[in-house]
Write an enzyme that holds these catalytic residues in place. Structure first.
Site, PDB file in Angstrom:
ATOM      1  N   HIS A 104     -32.328  96.792  77.545  1.00 35.76           N
ATOM      2  CA  HIS A 104     -32.244  97.818  78.740  1.00 35.76           C
ATOM      3  C   HIS A 104     -31.500  97.309  80.146  1.00 35.76           C
ATOM      4  CE1 HIS A 104     -35.058 101.435  79.437  1.00 35.76           C
ATOM      5  NE2 HIS A 104     -33.922 101.421  79.994  1.00 35.76           N
ATOM      6  N   ASP A 126     -40.201 104.322  78.348  1.00 32.84           N
ATOM      7  CA  ASP A 126     -40.410 102.907  77.873  1.00 32.84           C
ATOM      8  C   ASP A 126     -41.965 102.704  77.872  1.00 32.84           C
ATOM      9  OD1 ASP A 126     -39.704  99.914  77.778  1.00 32.84           O
ATOM     10  OD2 ASP A 126     -38.121 100.343  79.084  1.00 32.84           O
ATOM     11  N   HIS A 128     -42.630  99.605  78.344  1.00 31.92           N
ATOM     12  CA  HIS A 128     -42.742  98.566  79.394  1.00 31.92           C
ATOM     13  C   HIS A 128     -42.155  98.797  80.839  1.00 31.92           C
ATOM     14  CE1 HIS A 128     -41.904  96.691  75.559  1.00 31.92           C
ATOM     15  NE2 HIS A 128     -42.613  95.934  76.144  1.00 31.92           N
ATOM     16  N   ASP A 130     -40.283  97.119  83.079  1.00 32.80           N
ATOM     17  CA  ASP A 130     -39.039  96.836  83.703  1.00 32.80           C
ATOM     18  C   ASP A 130     -38.895  96.649  85.002  1.00 32.80           C
ATOM     19  OD1 ASP A 130     -38.598  96.708  80.739  1.00 32.80           O
ATOM     20  OD2 ASP A 130     -37.288  98.562  80.781  1.00 32.80           O
ATOM     21  N   HIS A 143     -33.730  92.349  80.976  1.00 29.72           N
ATOM     22  CA  HIS A 143     -34.230  93.523  80.595  1.00 29.72           C
ATOM     23  C   HIS A 143     -35.441  93.916  81.064  1.00 29.72           C
ATOM     24  CE1 HIS A 143     -36.393  92.495  76.410  1.00 29.72           C
ATOM     25  NE2 HIS A 143     -36.738  91.896  77.344  1.00 29.72           N
ATOM     26  N   ASP A 229     -35.964 103.898  75.964  1.00 28.08           N
ATOM     27  CA  ASP A 229     -36.078 102.696  75.283  1.00 28.08           C
ATOM     28  C   ASP A 229     -36.695 103.161  73.934  1.00 28.08           C
ATOM     29  OD1 ASP A 229     -36.826 100.372  74.092  1.00 28.08           O
ATOM     30  OD2 ASP A 229     -36.793  99.544  76.082  1.00 28.08           O
ATOM     31  N   ASP A 231     -38.650 101.469  72.159  1.00 23.24           N
ATOM     32  CA  ASP A 231     -39.737 100.851  72.031  1.00 23.24           C
ATOM     33  C   ASP A 231     -40.956 101.826  72.677  1.00 23.24           C
ATOM     34  OD1 ASP A 231     -40.052 100.461  74.701  1.00 23.24           O
ATOM     35  OD2 ASP A 231     -39.350  98.302  74.330  1.00 23.24           O
ATOM     36  N   GLU A 278     -32.271  99.193  72.988  1.00 19.91           N
ATOM     37  CA  GLU A 278     -33.222  98.379  72.261  1.00 19.91           C
ATOM     38  C   GLU A 278     -33.397  98.696  70.759  1.00 19.91           C
ATOM     39  OE1 GLU A 278     -34.321  95.672  73.831  1.00 19.91           O
ATOM     40  OE2 GLU A 278     -34.285  95.933  75.676  1.00 19.91           O
TER      41      GLU A 278
END
Length: 306
Positions: A104, A126, A128, A130, A143, A229, A231, A278
């Site tokens: 990312h 996402d 996360h 980030d 990332h 992303d 994930d 990702e």
């Protein structure tokens, strides 16, 4: 899509702590991305990959102005600068940039290229945040700092390659957070971005959350960029990702979100760029996650049931 699509691959895994996402662009192509877009009547041209240095040829701590708190930062700067020029060239040529990652951290380059033409909102799907900076990161992996870099947070304020022009914080929305470090949690709270956790999606529903995120991203801007992303999805749906986290969105929720992208911003001509990142084929099962990435891109670009 009312524009030709320029596919740009970025085989980058320097921003992560696990190898494999550098093969993501190839996996997505192998899953039939170009054929899918062709079937939908979208003209696309694959411009190949941005050159990325191999980790074995570099020193992760070399040329780091952040005292070793941002691994491979010099290489990340080089790659993101190249990508920004490529994306900006696509936009100038009247094409639509579709960027395939890679980790990312490449979003830093994508956003610099996409946002040169005017104020740009951003929806960031996402698990996360980030939103770490070199002073808050527990890992040094870029990332996990990409959105903070795009917004010029912390040490990134003094760089001339990371902050994206024309991206107001109040027009940035994160959707689906479920794994956030303590330092970046504070960074997010102190910022003007809007963050939706998986709890928000659980209680309010994915369509309401994504609709509100798009309202935020389009409020007074010239267009919107979407950063997806993989994930964001639950690992049962997308097992081949760089940093899997339990408790993500379902297959159907992800498609519903992308269908809203088409309806709200892509069909009206407000979508300025799209990236998916990702995908890690090493951790995948029969290229399942890359195939899902192709499906979700198709939904965002107008693939419908009826």
């Amino acid at each position: 899509m009312d524009k030709d699509v320029r596919i740009i691959g970025v085989p980058m895994d320097l921003g992560a702590d696990r190898r494999g996402v550098d093969m993501g662009p190839s996996a997505i192509r192998y899953a039939g991305l170009a054929d899918q877009l062709d079937r939908m009547g979208t003209t696309c041209v694959d411009w190949g990959d941005v050159h990325v240095p191999r980790p074995e040829e570099t020193d992760p701590d070399a040329a780091d102005p952040f005292d070793g708190r941002a691994k491979f930062i010099a290489e990340t700067e080089t790659v993101c600068t190249r990508l920004a020029h490529e994306v900006a060239d696509a936009v100038s040529a009247g094409e639509f940039p579709l960027v395939l990652g890679g980790d990312h951290s490449i979003a830093i380059g994508t956003m610099r290229g996409v946002s040169r033409g005017g104020e740009t909102g951003l929806v960031w799907f996402d698990a996360h945040g980030d939103f770490n900076t070199p002073t808050t990161t527990p890992s040094g992996n870029v990332h996990g700092m990409s959105l903070a870099a795009i917004l010029g947070k912390g040490s990134f304020t003094d760089t001339d390659w990371a902050p994206a022009p024309n991206v107001p914080e109040e027009n940035v929305a994160l959707a689906g957070l479920r794994s956030v470090d303590e330092g970046e949690r504070e960074n997010i709270r102190e910022s003007d971005v809007t963050a939706y956790t998986m709890t928000d999606i659980d209680t309010r529903g994915v369509t309401e959350v994504v609709s509100e995120a798009l309202d935020i991203a389009t409020n007074g801007t010239d267009g919107v960029h979407v950063s997806l992303d993989l994930d964001w999805l639950d690992p049962t749906e997308a097992p081949g990702v760089g940093t899997p986290e339990r408790g993500g969105v379902s297959y159907r929720e992800a498609h519903a979100a992308m269908e809203l992208i088409w309806e709200r911003v892509a069909a009206p001509g407000l979508l300025r760029g799209f990236e998916t990142v990702e995908v890690n084929p090493i951790l995948d099962q029969h290229n399942r996650t890359a195939e899902l990435a192709v499906e979700l891109v198709a939904s965002a670009f107008g693939e419908v049931v009826l």
